[in-house]
Motif scaffolding. Structure first.
Motif, PDB file in Angstrom:
ATOM      1  N   TRP A 132     -24.801 -24.298  57.642  1.00 21.73           N
ATOM      2  CA  TRP A 132     -23.548 -24.682  58.285  1.00 21.73           C
ATOM      3  C   TRP A 132     -23.866 -25.458  59.547  1.00 21.73           C
ATOM      4  O   TRP A 132     -24.851 -25.179  60.228  1.00 21.73           O
ATOM      5  N   VAL A 133     -23.019 -26.429  59.876  1.00 24.81           N
ATOM      6  CA  VAL A 133     -23.236 -27.312  61.023  1.00 24.81           C
ATOM      7  C   VAL A 133     -22.280 -26.910  62.153  1.00 24.81           C
ATOM      8  O   VAL A 133     -21.064 -26.822  61.959  1.00 24.81           O
ATOM      9  N   TYR A 134     -22.859 -26.682  63.325  1.00 27.63           N
ATOM     10  CA  TYR A 134     -22.071 -26.349  64.513  1.00 27.63           C
ATOM     11  C   TYR A 134     -21.158 -27.517  64.867  1.00 27.63           C
ATOM     12  O   TYR A 134     -21.591 -28.666  64.895  1.00 27.63           O
ATOM     13  N   VAL A 135     -19.880 -27.215  65.144  1.00 27.69           N
ATOM     14  CA  VAL A 135     -18.902 -28.239  65.516  1.00 27.69           C
ATOM     15  C   VAL A 135     -18.563 -28.140  67.004  1.00 27.69           C
ATOM     16  O   VAL A 135     -18.631 -29.123  67.738  1.00 27.69           O
ATOM     17  N   GLU A 136     -18.185 -26.933  67.451  1.00 28.91           N
ATOM     18  CA  GLU A 136     -17.783 -26.761  68.847  1.00 28.91           C
ATOM     19  C   GLU A 136     -17.607 -25.285  69.169  1.00 28.91           C
ATOM     20  O   GLU A 136     -17.546 -24.444  68.279  1.00 28.91           O
ATOM     21  N   THR A 137     -17.496 -25.001  70.465  1.00 30.62           N
ATOM     22  CA  THR A 137     -17.174 -23.662  70.945  1.00 30.62           C
ATOM     23  C   THR A 137     -15.834 -23.734  71.658  1.00 30.62           C
ATOM     24  O   THR A 137     -15.590 -24.649  72.442  1.00 30.62           O
ATOM     25  N   LEU A 138     -14.961 -22.787  71.344  1.00 30.30           N
ATOM     26  CA  LEU A 138     -13.630 -22.713  71.939  1.00 30.30           C
ATOM     27  C   LEU A 138     -13.384 -21.319  72.505  1.00 30.30           C
ATOM     28  O   LEU A 138     -14.080 -20.369  72.148  1.00 30.30           O
ATOM     29  N   ILE A 139     -12.370 -21.207  73.307  1.00 29.34           N
ATOM     30  CA  ILE A 139     -11.895 -19.907  73.773  1.00 29.34           C
ATOM     31  C   ILE A 139     -10.624 -19.602  72.987  1.00 29.34           C
ATOM     32  O   ILE A 139      -9.679 -20.395  72.980  1.00 29.34           O
ATOM     33  N   ASP A 140     -10.619 -18.461  72.299  1.00 31.09           N
ATOM     34  CA  ASP A 140      -9.461 -18.137  71.455  1.00 31.09           C
ATOM     35  C   ASP A 140      -8.354 -17.460  72.262  1.00 31.09           C
ATOM     36  O   ASP A 140      -8.450 -17.302  73.481  1.00 31.09           O
TER      37      ASP A 140
END
Length: 154
Positions: A132-140
Motif C-alpha cells: 500500500w502507498v502512503y497518501v497523507e496523514t490527517l487529524i480525524d
C-alpha cells in the motif's frame, strides 16, 4: 479457510457485528449500540457498497473486512475504502488478514475500480509492507492522527 460474502452467509452477522463493535466502536468511544451494528451488517451486499467479507475456519467466523464507498468525510473524492479489517486474536499471524485483503482487492477490481483506500491509526507498517502507498496523514473527528493509504489495482 474460506472467504465468503456476509450477504451470502447471514448467519454470521452477529459474529461480525460483535467483532466490529468491540474493536471499532467501543475502543473509540463510539455511540452506536451493538444492535445498531447488527442492523448495519444485516444490509451488506455482494456487488454494491457496503460489502462485507468474512473468513471462515471450520465454519467459525474468524475474521472480517468491509468495503465502503467512503470511510473518511474529509476525503469524499477517495473511493472506495477497505475498512474494519479484523481477525480474532487466536487466528492472527496465520494469513487471515492477508487473505481477506486479497479478496477485497479482487472484488473492488471486479467492480471496475482502479484503486482503493484505507485509513489506519496504528497499522501503517502492516499496510506499507503489503504494497500500500502512503497518501497523507490527517487529524480525524476524534483528534487522532490517521494515515491514509491507497492500493492501485492495475
Amino acid at each position: 479457510m474460506d472467504i465468503e460474502f456476509l450477504a451470502s452467509a447471514t448467519k454470521y452477522k452477529e459474529d461480525v457485528a460483535q467483532m466490529v463493535y468491540e474493536e471499532f466502536v467501543l475502543k473509540i468511544g463510539g455511540t452506536k449500540s451493538l444492535n445498531d451494528v447488527v442492523n448495519y451488517f444485516s444490509n451488506t451486499n455482494v456487488d454494491q457498497f457496503p460489502i462485507t467479507l468474512i473468513a471462515l475456519d471450520d465454519e467459525k467466523c474468524v475474521g472480517t473486512v468491509s468495503i465502503f464507498e467512503n470511510d473518511l468525510k474529509q476525503r469524499q473524492n477517495y473511493k472506495p475504502w477497505l475498512a474494519s479489517l479484523y481477525t480474532l486474536p487466536a487466528h492472527r499471524s496465520k494469513g487471515v488478514g492477508s487473505q481477506l485483503i486479497t479478496e477485497v482487492l479482487k472484488v473492488v477490481k471486479g467492480l471496475g475500480y482502479e484503486e482503493i483506500y484505507l485509513k489506519t491509526e496504528n497499522a501503517s507498517d502492516y499496510y506499507r509492507n503489503r504494497g500500500w502507498v502512503y497518501v497523507e496523514t490527517l487529524i480525524d473527528a476524534n483528534d487522532e492522527s490517521i494515515d491514509v493509504f491507497k492500493h492501485n489495482l492495475n
